[in-house]
Design an enzyme around this catalytic site. Structure first.
Site, mmCIF file in Angstrom:
data_model
loop_
_atom_site.group_PDB
_atom_site.id
_atom_site.type_symbol
_atom_site.label_atom_id
_atom_site.label_comp_id
_atom_site.label_asym_id
_atom_site.label_seq_id
_atom_site.Cartn_x
_atom_site.Cartn_y
_atom_site.Cartn_z
ATOM 1 N N ASN A 96 32.286 25.366 20.829
ATOM 2 C CA ASN A 96 33.731 25.543 20.891
ATOM 3 C C ASN A 96 34.258 26.477 19.795
ATOM 4 O O ASN A 96 35.329 27.063 19.942
ATOM 5 C CB ASN A 96 34.393 24.163 20.760
ATOM 6 C CG ASN A 96 35.889 24.227 20.629
ATOM 7 O OD1 ASN A 96 36.582 24.638 21.545
ATOM 8 N ND2 ASN A 96 36.406 23.831 19.471
ATOM 9 N N SER A 153 37.104 31.756 28.032
ATOM 10 C CA SER A 153 38.560 31.866 28.108
ATOM 11 C C SER A 153 38.925 32.607 29.384
ATOM 12 O O SER A 153 38.092 33.331 29.956
ATOM 13 C CB SER A 153 39.084 32.646 26.898
ATOM 14 O OG SER A 153 40.414 33.081 27.085
ATOM 15 N N TYR A 176 38.146 39.845 21.545
ATOM 16 C CA TYR A 176 38.237 38.520 22.158
ATOM 17 C C TYR A 176 37.803 38.584 23.619
ATOM 18 O O TYR A 176 37.008 37.764 24.084
ATOM 19 C CB TYR A 176 39.655 37.975 22.026
ATOM 20 C CG TYR A 176 39.737 36.487 22.291
ATOM 21 C CD1 TYR A 176 39.241 35.577 21.356
ATOM 22 C CD2 TYR A 176 40.285 35.989 23.468
ATOM 23 C CE1 TYR A 176 39.290 34.209 21.596
ATOM 24 C CE2 TYR A 176 40.347 34.628 23.711
ATOM 25 C CZ TYR A 176 39.838 33.739 22.771
ATOM 26 O OH TYR A 176 39.881 32.389 23.013
ATOM 27 N N ALA A 178 35.912 40.917 24.937
ATOM 28 C CA ALA A 178 34.498 41.310 24.977
ATOM 29 C C ALA A 178 33.574 40.127 24.703
ATOM 30 O O ALA A 178 32.575 39.915 25.402
ATOM 31 C CB ALA A 178 34.244 42.424 23.968
ATOM 32 N N LYS A 180 34.338 36.788 24.811
ATOM 33 C CA LYS A 180 34.491 35.688 25.770
ATOM 34 C C LYS A 180 33.874 36.034 27.120
ATOM 35 O O LYS A 180 33.383 35.150 27.839
ATOM 36 C CB LYS A 180 35.964 35.315 25.920
ATOM 37 C CG LYS A 180 36.539 34.623 24.688
ATOM 38 C CD LYS A 180 35.762 33.349 24.352
ATOM 39 C CE LYS A 180 36.366 32.562 23.225
ATOM 40 N NZ LYS A 180 35.631 31.312 22.922
#
Length: 265
Positions: A96, A153, A176, A178, A180
């Site tokens: 996470n 995400s 972010y 790239a 995720k």
């Protein structure tokens, strides 16, 4: 068929990286309620200890707070050794932990975005996940069973709509999306690689959570979802319990999208 048993996590040992964060702490409480012994791992050790103490008092469980830097192999090794010493097994890993970047750089254009911040995000969002899967995967291979949940995400599935950030100048950084997106195929790779080893690997792709953002942003974001709102912080707990438990026993290499319909139209 016993539905309660399907979702029962009694005495399962579950590691949550980023466990002291907004969603990580929610996962920890939900999994504890489902019967799990939760390892709350985060760089913020004080927050981990507070969460663990609260859960143990309320639910009479045996959770473990651990200071963890997922970019540091020694830190991961130390965590795994402590867990095995106390519990002798690791049933579930929830990757996470992630960073969204320095808030001061959220108004920086892509053309001027510093390479150092890009590299830092890759270290945490992808390499850190890789290292945790590598180390805990070895334990699961020996056990001949285990579950890994990698958190992606909606921005790993579709591009962020820069228009919803308005006059604030804020924007979702390229790293972010790239990283995720990379999580999705990393999950598929691991599910394929550990095929036949008793290890299931899946992704959870959550949407945005309302947490005191500007009213205009919340309004624009909400308008893009079919349910007409952002998520509450506790609305991904059910998905996590499903993925961690035998309720998802026939599921591996998949991506569970829980985003209020954002990516469905």
């Amino acid at each position: 068929m016993n539905v309660k048993k399907l979702f029962d996590l009694s005495n399962k040992v579950v590691v949550i990286t980023g466990g002291a964060g907004l969603l990580g702490s929610q996962y920890a409480e939900g999994l504890t309620q489902a019967g799990a012994n939760v390892i709350i791992a985060d760089t913020n050790f004080e927050a981990c200890k507070k969460i663990a103490k609260k859960l143990d008092q309320i639910y009479d469980k045996n959770s473990m707070p651990i200071k963890l830097d997922i970019t540091n192999k020694k830190s991961i090794d130390g965590m795994v050794n402590k867990i095995l010493k106390k519990y002798s097994k690791i049933d579930v890993l929830i990757n996470n932990a992630a960073i969204q970047g320095n808030p001061k750089l959220r108004t920086t254009s892509f053309e001027e975005f510093p390479e150092s911040e890009w590299g830092k995000a890759l270290d945490v969002n992808l390499t850190g996940m890789f290292l945790c899967c590598q180390k805990i995967g070895k334990v699961m291979v020996k056990q001949k069973k285990g579950v890994i949940i990698n958190v992606s995400s909606t921005y790993g599935i579709v591009a962020p709509d820069q228009r919803i950030y308005g006059k604030s100048g804020q924007n979702a950084a390229a790293f972010y999306s790239a990283t995720k997106s990379g999580v999705l195929n990393f999950t598929r790779y691991l599910a394929s690689y550990w095929n036949g080893k008793g290890i299931r690997v899946n992704t959870l792709s959550p949407g945005g959570v309302e947490k005191g953002q500007e009213k205009e942003f919340v309004k624009k974001y909400s308008a893009k979802t079919m349910l007409g709102r952002m998520a509450r912080k506790d609305e991904y707990v059910g998905a996590i319990i499903f993925l961690a438990s035998d309720a998802s026993s026939y599921m591996t290499g998949s991506n569970l999208i829980v985003d209020g319909g954002w990516t469905a139209w």
